[in-house]
Design a protein around this motif. Structure first.
Motif, PDB file in Angstrom:
ATOM      1  N   UNK A  79       0.770  -1.377  -0.050  1.00 16.06           N
ATOM      2  CA  UNK A  79      -0.027   0.027  -0.046  1.00 16.06           C
ATOM      3  C   UNK A  79       0.936   1.287  -0.037  1.00 16.06           C
ATOM      4  N   UNK A  80       1.812   1.407   0.839  1.00 17.86           N
ATOM      5  CA  UNK A  80       2.693   2.385   0.975  1.00 17.86           C
ATOM      6  C   UNK A  80       3.735   2.427  -0.007  1.00 17.86           C
ATOM      7  N   UNK A  81       4.205   1.871  -0.495  1.00 20.55           N
ATOM      8  CA  UNK A  81       5.452   1.689  -1.552  1.00 20.55           C
ATOM      9  C   UNK A  81       5.012   1.599  -3.012  1.00 20.55           C
ATOM     10  N   UNK A  82       3.807   0.917  -3.174  1.00 22.08           N
ATOM     11  CA  UNK A  82       3.522   0.648  -4.638  1.00 22.08           C
ATOM     12  C   UNK A  82       2.201   0.984  -4.878  1.00 22.08           C
ATOM     13  N   UNK A  83       1.341   1.709  -4.276  1.00 28.10           N
ATOM     14  CA  UNK A  83       0.249   2.227  -4.435  1.00 28.10           C
ATOM     15  C   UNK A  83      -1.005   1.018  -4.497  1.00 28.10           C
ATOM     16  N   UNK A  84      -0.820   0.080  -3.659  1.00 26.80           N
ATOM     17  CA  UNK A  84      -1.664  -1.146  -3.977  1.00 26.80           C
ATOM     18  C   UNK A  84      -2.989  -0.656  -3.242  1.00 26.80           C
ATOM     19  N   UNK A  85      -4.132  -1.237  -3.458  1.00 24.18           N
ATOM     20  CA  UNK A  85      -5.514  -0.739  -2.934  1.00 24.18           C
ATOM     21  C   UNK A  85      -5.316  -0.694  -1.506  1.00 24.18           C
ATOM     22  N   UNK A  86      -6.216   0.144  -0.971  1.00 16.54           N
ATOM     23  CA  UNK A  86      -6.298   0.283   0.790  1.00 16.54           C
ATOM     24  C   UNK A  86      -7.832   0.687   0.959  1.00 16.54           C
ATOM     25  N   UNK A  87      -8.621  -0.601   0.346  1.00 20.76           N
ATOM     26  CA  UNK A  87     -10.058  -0.347   0.473  1.00 20.76           C
ATOM     27  C   UNK A  87     -10.450  -0.884   1.822  1.00 20.76           C
ATOM     28  N   UNK A  88     -11.597  -0.611   2.385  1.00 18.19           N
ATOM     29  CA  UNK A  88     -11.912  -0.984   3.831  1.00 18.19           C
ATOM     30  C   UNK A  88     -12.117  -2.615   4.116  1.00 18.19           C
ATOM     31  N   UNK A  89     -12.357  -3.220   3.152  1.00 18.64           N
ATOM     32  CA  UNK A  89     -12.564  -4.625   3.118  1.00 18.64           C
ATOM     33  C   UNK A  89     -11.044  -5.466   3.462  1.00 18.64           C
ATOM     34  N   UNK A  90     -10.218  -4.710   2.712  1.00 17.52           N
ATOM     35  CA  UNK A  90      -8.763  -5.278   2.728  1.00 17.52           C
ATOM     36  C   UNK A  90      -8.314  -4.807   3.826  1.00 17.52           C
ATOM     37  N   UNK A  91      -8.469  -3.883   4.497  1.00 16.79           N
ATOM     38  CA  UNK A  91      -7.844  -3.119   6.056  1.00 16.79           C
ATOM     39  C   UNK A  91      -8.667  -4.088   7.158  1.00 16.79           C
ATOM     40  N   UNK A  92      -9.860  -4.114   6.858  1.00 17.12           N
ATOM     41  CA  UNK A  92     -10.569  -5.260   7.672  1.00 17.12           C
ATOM     42  C   UNK A  92      -9.919  -6.412   8.101  1.00 17.12           C
ATOM     43  N   UNK A  93      -9.512  -7.077   6.922  1.00 16.57           N
ATOM     44  CA  UNK A  93      -8.882  -8.320   7.035  1.00 16.57           C
ATOM     45  C   UNK A  93      -7.529  -8.368   7.490  1.00 16.57           C
ATOM     46  N   UNK A  94      -6.740  -7.214   7.214  1.00 19.20           N
ATOM     47  CA  UNK A  94      -5.456  -6.948   7.943  1.00 19.20           C
ATOM     48  C   UNK A  94      -5.674  -6.929   9.591  1.00 19.20           C
TER      49      UNK A  94
END
Length: 108
Positions: A79-94
């Motif tokens: 997310x920070x280095x390559x601009x990958x998506x940071x949508x809510x569902x992805x962050x929830x599973x993190x």
């Protein structure tokens, strides 16, 4: 080695695993020699650290925690280095993964 040192080695191995993933991405399919060599060095280091940690930690717990550190760290770095998506569902599973890591550590 004490279990405390085992946990330190395990966390260090997880962090090096994230660095390895980033170096492997930068190696561009092993076309970039310097990043390829860095990737191989980091691979050897994280395996060595993980092996040391497994001398005193239960394999199931240690491997699950190590995998979680690598997964969460790699997602964050992507997310920070390559601009990958940071949508809510992805962050929830993190967050769910982090809770699982904490739970496994507390249960040990």
């Amino acid at each position: 080695m004490s279990t405390g040192w085992g946990w330190i080695m395990l966390v260090a191995s997880g962090v090096v695993d994230v660095a390895w993933a980033l170096a492997t991405k930068k190696a561009d399919g092993f076309r970039d020699l310097s990043w390829t060599l860095m990737s191989l060095l980091l691979l050897a280091l994280f395996v060595w650290l993980l092996t040391k940690a497994l001398q005193v930690l239960p394999v199931g717990t240690a491997y699950a925690v190590w995998t979680g550190i690598g997964a969460v760290g790699s997602v964050g770095a992507g997310i920070l280095l390559f601009g990958e998506p940071a949508d809510a569902i992805r962050l929830l599973f993190v967050v769910v993964t982090v809770l699982g890591i904490i739970g496994l550590r507390v249960a040990s």
